[in-house]
Design a protein around this motif. Structure first.
Motif, PDB file in Angstrom:
ATOM      1  N   GLY A  38      35.104  25.623  55.962  1.00  0.00           N
ATOM      2  CA  GLY A  38      35.970  24.457  56.015  1.00  0.00           C
ATOM      3  C   GLY A  38      35.826  23.583  54.779  1.00  0.00           C
ATOM      4  N   LEU A  39      34.593  23.423  54.313  1.00  0.00           N
ATOM      5  CA  LEU A  39      34.341  22.598  53.141  1.00  0.00           C
ATOM      6  C   LEU A  39      34.984  23.202  51.889  1.00  0.00           C
ATOM      7  N   ALA A  40      34.978  24.523  51.789  1.00  0.00           N
ATOM      8  CA  ALA A  40      35.565  25.188  50.620  1.00  0.00           C
ATOM      9  C   ALA A  40      37.039  24.837  50.479  1.00  0.00           C
ATOM     10  N   SER A  41      37.768  24.862  51.587  1.00  0.00           N
ATOM     11  CA  SER A  41      39.194  24.523  51.537  1.00  0.00           C
ATOM     12  C   SER A  41      39.400  23.065  51.151  1.00  0.00           C
ATOM     13  N   GLU A  42      38.553  22.201  51.661  1.00  0.00           N
ATOM     14  CA  GLU A  42      38.676  20.771  51.385  1.00  0.00           C
ATOM     15  C   GLU A  42      38.396  20.447  49.915  1.00  0.00           C
ATOM     16  N   LEU A  43      37.432  21.144  49.313  1.00  0.00           N
ATOM     17  CA  LEU A  43      37.002  20.816  47.953  1.00  0.00           C
ATOM     18  C   LEU A  43      37.733  21.596  46.872  1.00  0.00           C
ATOM     19  N   ALA A  44      38.497  22.622  47.249  1.00  0.00           N
ATOM     20  CA  ALA A  44      39.164  23.469  46.255  1.00  0.00           C
ATOM     21  C   ALA A  44      40.028  22.665  45.274  1.00  0.00           C
ATOM     22  N   PRO A  45      40.796  21.669  45.719  1.00  0.00           N
ATOM     23  CA  PRO A  45      41.617  20.912  44.752  1.00  0.00           C
ATOM     24  C   PRO A  45      40.789  20.115  43.751  1.00  0.00           C
ATOM     25  N   LEU A  46      39.490  19.950  44.033  1.00  0.00           N
ATOM     26  CA  LEU A  46      38.626  19.136  43.166  1.00  0.00           C
ATOM     27  C   LEU A  46      37.823  19.994  42.187  1.00  0.00           C
ATOM     28  N   ASN A  47      38.135  21.290  42.125  1.00  0.00           N
ATOM     29  CA  ASN A  47      37.412  22.212  41.240  1.00  0.00           C
ATOM     30  C   ASN A  47      35.937  22.360  41.619  1.00  0.00           C
ATOM     31  N   ILE A  48      35.655  22.193  42.909  1.00  0.00           N
ATOM     32  CA  ILE A  48      34.306  22.435  43.438  1.00  0.00           C
ATOM     33  C   ILE A  48      34.397  23.654  44.341  1.00  0.00           C
ATOM     34  N   THR A  49      33.699  24.707  43.984  1.00  0.00           N
ATOM     35  CA  THR A  49      33.758  25.938  44.774  1.00  0.00           C
ATOM     36  C   THR A  49      32.563  26.040  45.705  1.00  0.00           C
ATOM     37  N   VAL A  50      32.765  26.713  46.828  1.00  0.00           N
ATOM     38  CA  VAL A  50      31.745  26.870  47.863  1.00  0.00           C
ATOM     39  C   VAL A  50      31.737  28.330  48.296  1.00  0.00           C
ATOM     40  N   ASN A  51      30.612  29.015  48.137  1.00  0.00           N
ATOM     41  CA  ASN A  51      30.518  30.432  48.491  1.00  0.00           C
ATOM     42  C   ASN A  51      29.162  30.750  49.101  1.00  0.00           C
ATOM     43  N   ASN A  52      29.146  31.781  49.928  1.00  0.00           N
ATOM     44  CA  ASN A  52      27.908  32.267  50.538  1.00  0.00           C
ATOM     45  C   ASN A  52      27.575  33.654  50.012  1.00  0.00           C
ATOM     46  N   VAL A  53      26.338  33.838  49.575  1.00  0.00           N
ATOM     47  CA  VAL A  53      25.829  35.165  49.247  1.00  0.00           C
ATOM     48  C   VAL A  53      25.019  35.637  50.447  1.00  0.00           C
ATOM     49  N   ILE A  54      25.545  36.630  51.162  1.00  0.00           N
ATOM     50  CA  ILE A  54      24.924  37.121  52.395  1.00  0.00           C
ATOM     51  C   ILE A  54      24.231  38.432  52.075  1.00  0.00           C
ATOM     52  N   TYR A  55      22.918  38.432  52.190  1.00  0.00           N
ATOM     53  CA  TYR A  55      22.140  39.561  51.689  1.00  0.00           C
ATOM     54  C   TYR A  55      21.400  40.282  52.819  1.00  0.00           C
ATOM     55  N   ALA A  56      21.168  41.563  52.571  1.00  0.00           N
ATOM     56  CA  ALA A  56      20.371  42.384  53.493  1.00  0.00           C
ATOM     57  C   ALA A  56      19.682  43.465  52.671  1.00  0.00           C
ATOM     58  N   GLY A  57      18.566  43.963  53.182  1.00  0.00           N
ATOM     59  CA  GLY A  57      17.856  45.037  52.505  1.00  0.00           C
ATOM     60  C   GLY A  57      17.229  44.624  51.197  1.00  0.00           C
ATOM     61  N   VAL A  58      16.890  43.340  51.069  1.00  0.00           N
ATOM     62  CA  VAL A  58      16.281  42.838  49.835  1.00  0.00           C
ATOM     63  C   VAL A  58      14.788  42.648  50.065  1.00  0.00           C
ATOM     64  N   ASP A  59      13.985  43.202  49.187  1.00  0.00           N
ATOM     65  CA  ASP A  59      12.531  43.101  49.279  1.00  0.00           C
ATOM     66  C   ASP A  59      12.115  41.768  48.669  1.00  0.00           C
ATOM     67  N   ALA A  60      11.965  40.760  49.517  1.00  0.00           N
ATOM     68  CA  ALA A  60      11.695  39.401  49.026  1.00  0.00           C
ATOM     69  C   ALA A  60      10.698  38.718  49.950  1.00  0.00           C
ATOM     70  N   ASP A  61       9.428  39.016  49.770  1.00  0.00           N
ATOM     71  CA  ASP A  61       8.392  38.390  50.581  1.00  0.00           C
ATOM     72  C   ASP A  61       8.302  36.909  50.268  1.00  0.00           C
ATOM     73  N   GLU A  62       8.031  36.109  51.299  1.00  0.00           N
ATOM     74  CA  GLU A  62       7.805  34.690  51.105  1.00  0.00           C
ATOM     75  C   GLU A  62       6.354  34.459  50.697  1.00  0.00           C
ATOM     76  N   ILE A  63       6.117  33.291  50.096  1.00  0.00           N
ATOM     77  CA  ILE A  63       4.759  32.898  49.747  1.00  0.00           C
ATOM     78  C   ILE A  63       4.111  32.290  50.981  1.00  0.00           C
ATOM     79  N   GLU A  64       2.974  32.842  51.370  1.00  0.00           N
ATOM     80  CA  GLU A  64       2.301  32.344  52.569  1.00  0.00           C
ATOM     81  C   GLU A  64       1.674  30.980  52.288  1.00  0.00           C
ATOM     82  N   ASP A  65       1.560  30.169  53.348  1.00  0.00           N
ATOM     83  CA  ASP A  65       0.853  28.916  53.176  1.00  0.00           C
ATOM     84  C   ASP A  65      -0.643  29.199  53.111  1.00  0.00           C
TER      85      ASP A  65
END
Length: 272
Positions: A172-199
Motif C-alpha cells: 500500500g505504501l508503494a502506491s502512495e509514494l510512487a508519485p514522490l519518486n520514493i520506491t518501496v520493494n521487498n527482497v524475499i529470500y530463501a536458501g541463503v546461508d546467513a548465520d546470525e551472530i550469537e549474543d
C-alpha cells in the motif's frame, strides 16, 4: 555500471545479521555512506570489524546501538543519522523468522512480541525516515524478508503471522509514494546461508559443550539438505542478496516499486 549511489546515505538496520552486513558492504562499495545498527555493544563491535575487514574506510560508516523493539530507539537512530550524515536516501530494514511454533501453540505472549519486532519496527522506521525522503523528493525503502512471509508450514506459523502484514503495509505504501519518486520493494529470500551472530551469554553457555556441538552439527546438516534439494545444488550467499539490494537502490531501478522480489535459487516452484 554506475548505480548512482555515490555519497547516498544508506541506513541499514540490524547490521549484525550476515545478510544486512553484506548489504551494507555492497552499498559501500557503490559509494554509499552507511549508518548501521546493532542491539548491543558486543554485536556492534562485530559489525564494525566486519565492515572494516571489507576495506570500507572508517569515515564512510557510523554505528548506532539501537533496540528496534523500542520506538524511542528508532527515533534516536534516525535523529543521530541525520545529525551526523545529513540525509537518508536508502532505508534497508530486516525482518526475521520468529521460532518454530504451530498455530495451536501460539499464545498472546508469542504473537505480540513477534508483531512488534517485525511489523511494527519496520513501520516505525519508515515513519521516521519518510519526512526526510519526501523533502528531497527521492528515496528507496527496501525490506529484507524471509520466505515464510509467502508460505506457511506447520512449524513456522508465528513467522508467517508476523511477516505477512509487512508485505501488505509496504504494498500500500508503494502506491502512495510512487508519485514522490520514493520506491518501496521487498527482497524475499530463501536458501541463503546467513548465520546470525550469537549474543555473548548464549555463546558462553554453549562454548565447548556437547549441546553447542550438537546444534552446530544439526545446522550444518540442515544446510547440506537444503543445498542438495536446491536446483543450483548450493545455498545462496549474503553477498548475493546485498548485490541485488544495490540494484534495487540504484538510479536505474527508478521504475521498480511495490515488488516482492523472490531470491531463492529456484527452490520454490510457484508462479508468483
Amino acid at each position: 555500471m554506475d548505480f548512482g549511489l555515490q555519497d547516498t546515505v544508506a541506513l541499514v538496520v540490524d547490521s549484525h545479521l550476515a545478510i544486512a552486513t553484506a548489504t551494507a558492504t555492497a552499498l559501500a562499495k557503490e559509494g554509499a555512506i552507511l549508518s548501521l545498527t546493532a542491539p548491543d555493544s558486543y554485536r556492534m563491535r562485530h559489525v564494525e570489524m566486519e565492515i572494516a575487514r571489507k576495506h570500507v574506510p572508517q569515515d564512510r560508516f557510523r554505528a548506532v546501538i539501537a533496540d528496534l523493539d523500542r520506538e524511542q530507539d528508532i527515533h534516536r537512530l534516525v535523529r543521530e543519522t541525520l545529525h551526523r550524515q545529513g540525509n537518508i536516501g536508502v532505508l534497508v530494514t530486516t525482518v526475521r523468522d520468529q521460532g518454530n511454533l504451530t498455530a495451536s501453540e501460539l499464545e498472546d505472549e508469542h504473537i505480540e512480541p513477534a508483531l512488534a519486532r517485525n511489523f511494527m519496527s519496520a513501520v516505525h522506521l519508515t515513519r521516521e525516515v519518510l519526512p526526510h525522503m519526501k523533502r528531497y523528493g527521492l528515496g528507496r525503502i527496501i525490506n529484507l524478508v524471509p520466505f515464510s512471509a509467502m508460505e506457511v508450514s506447520p512449524h513456522n506459523t508465528l513467522s508467517s503471522l508476523s511477516l505477512a502484514p509487512v508485505l501488505a503495509y509496504f504494498k500500500g505504501l508503494a502506491s502512495e509514494l510512487a508519485p514522490l519518486n520514493i520506491t518501496v520493494n521487498n527482497v524475499i529470500y530463501a536458501g541463503v546461508d546467513a548465520d546470525e551472530i550469537e549474543d555473548p551469554d548464549h555463546t558462553h553457555h554453549h562454548e565447548g559443550s556437547d549441546a553447542g556441538q550438537d546444534e552446530q552439527a544439526c545446522a550444518h546438516c540442515k544446510i547440506e539438505e537444503i543445498a542438495a534439494d536446491a536446483p543450483m545444488k548450493r545455498m545462496g550467499t549474503p553477498k548475493e542478496i546485498g548485490d541485488i539490494v544495490c540494484m534495487i537502490a540504484s538510479y536505474q531501478a527508478s521504475y521498480l516499486t511495490g515488488a516482492n522480489i523472490i531470491v531463492d535459487g529456484g527452490i520454490h516452484h510457484n508462479y508468483a
